[in-house]
Design a protein around this motif. Structure first.
Motif, short mmCIF file in Angstrom:
data_model
loop_
_atom_site.label_atom_id
_atom_site.label_comp_id
_atom_site.label_asym_id
_atom_site.label_seq_id
_atom_site.Cartn_x
_atom_site.Cartn_y
_atom_site.Cartn_z
N ASP A 124 -7.01 9.77 4.23
CA ASP A 124 -5.62 9.33 4.15
C ASP A 124 -5.67 7.82 3.96
O ASP A 124 -5.68 7.05 4.92
N GLN A 126 -3.56 5.65 2.76
CA GLN A 126 -2.42 4.89 3.23
C GLN A 126 -2.51 4.69 4.74
O GLN A 126 -2.23 3.60 5.27
N GLY A 127 -2.91 5.72 5.44
CA GLY A 127 -3.10 5.60 6.88
C GLY A 127 -4.19 4.62 7.23
O GLY A 127 -4.08 3.85 8.19
N SER A 131 -3.95 0.85 9.26
CA SER A 131 -4.74 0.60 10.47
C SER A 131 -5.40 -0.78 10.44
O SER A 131 -5.90 -1.25 11.47
N PRO A 198 7.10 11.27 4.56
CA PRO A 198 5.91 11.26 5.43
C PRO A 198 6.24 11.82 6.81
O PRO A 198 7.29 11.50 7.39
N ASN A 201 0.22 11.22 10.10
CA ASN A 201 -0.82 10.26 9.72
C ASN A 201 -2.15 10.97 9.94
O ASN A 201 -2.50 11.31 11.06
N TYR A 203 -5.10 9.76 9.28
CA TYR A 203 -6.19 8.82 9.60
C TYR A 203 -6.14 8.43 11.07
O TYR A 203 -7.16 8.34 11.73
N GLY A 207 -0.73 6.52 14.44
CA GLY A 207 -0.21 5.59 13.45
C GLY A 207 1.09 6.09 12.84
O GLY A 207 1.49 7.24 13.04
N PRO A 209 3.70 7.67 10.18
CA PRO A 209 3.52 8.77 9.23
C PRO A 209 3.22 8.26 7.82
O PRO A 209 3.85 7.30 7.36
N THR A 210 2.29 8.91 7.15
CA THR A 210 1.90 8.49 5.80
C THR A 210 1.80 9.65 4.81
O THR A 210 1.75 9.41 3.60
#
Length: 268
Positions: A124, A126-127, A131, A198, A201, A203, A207, A209-210
């Motif tokens: 992921d 974007q996730g 981060s 989203p 997440n 990742y 975090g 939502p992605t």
């Protein structure tokens, strides 16, 4: 030639065990990072490579490293790796990961939450970016948008299908041909951007939502499509070339079932 490898044992880090698949993926990602630094960034991420690997496992014949190394890197092994030992190290980890994927595809799973089910090495992105400290985010993809979840994996899979198009020629059996088309189309759906809202997440659970729920479902459908393609390849077996005979006219349909004229296919 490297010998048939065995799966590495779990590796302990900070008191926790890393799974065999995690250890192999980390080794492959590290090797690609080193190659990328050496070749000026002209090296695909592992996610794309795993998509290629997965498609090769669903191909009706064994495709050797002499074919897929140039496809991935645009050069032969002698130009990719600094030493024979470095090449062997990479190929052994590749073979280990391929065996893990093959084992998953051969497991009689009925749900993707089965621990034996296929788990592609996808990120992921974007996730991952969220981060990072904000000051570091632009250093990862620069001016590019990060790929949608599983987009690079699907791109690698379809790149292999296109590159070895002859091996993916549809069979004469209309039902099987329709199943193959549908399965490849399902994987191809992941090439599109994630347009959904989203909700998770993948990742960092804590975090923001992605990835949308629709994307997660599409990814699951793509995994089942890979199972279908693997089963079809096993059922059809290797493609066989017909023996040239005067009974086959050059303008006749090719006996291999490709739908092409003999002169444009096996009789070329």
């Amino acid at each position: 030639m490297p010998t048939e490898p065995t799966a590495p044992p779990p590796v302990a880090t900070d008191g926790e065990l890393v799974s065999p698949s995690g250890a192999v993926l980390a080794a492959l990602e590290g090797a690609l990072e080193m190659l990328s630094e050496r070749h000026g960034g002209h090296v695909p991420e592992w996610e794309f490579c795993e998509g290629v690997m997965t498609a090769l496992l669903c191909t009706r014949r064994t495709v050797g490293s002499d074919e897929w190394l140039p496809m991935l890197f645009g050069m032969d092994a002698g130009a990719v790796f600094a030493t024979p030992g470095e090449q062997t190290h990479f190929l052994m980890h590749w073979m280990e990961r391929a065996e893990q994927v093959r084992t998953a595809l051969e497991a009689p799973v009925e749900a993707l939450d089965d621990e034996r089910a296929l788990e592609p090495g996808v990120v992921d992105w974007q996730g991952f970016l969220l981060s990072l400290p904000e000051s570091e985010r632009n250093t990862v993809f620069a001016d590019e948008m990060p790929p949608a979840f599983a987009q690079a994996w699907a791109a690698g899979f379809l790149a292999a299908v296109e590159y070895w198009a002859e091996e993916w020629t549809l069979p004469r059996d209309k039902e099987i041909a329709a199943d193959m088309r549908a399965a490849v189309r399902t994987v191809g759906a992941l090439l599109k951007a994630d347009q959904g809202r989203p909700s998770v997440n993948l990742y960092d659970e804590e975090g923001p939502p992605t990835v949308s729920e629709a994307r997660v479902e599409a990814f699951g459908e793509a995994i089942w499509a890979v199972y279908d393609l693997y089963a079809i390849a096993l059922s059809l077996g290797p493609r066989t070339l017909p023996i040239a005979s005067e009974k086959i006219g050059r303008n006749d349909p090719c006996p291999c079932g490709s739908g092409k004229k003999y002169k444009k296919c096996c009789g070329a």
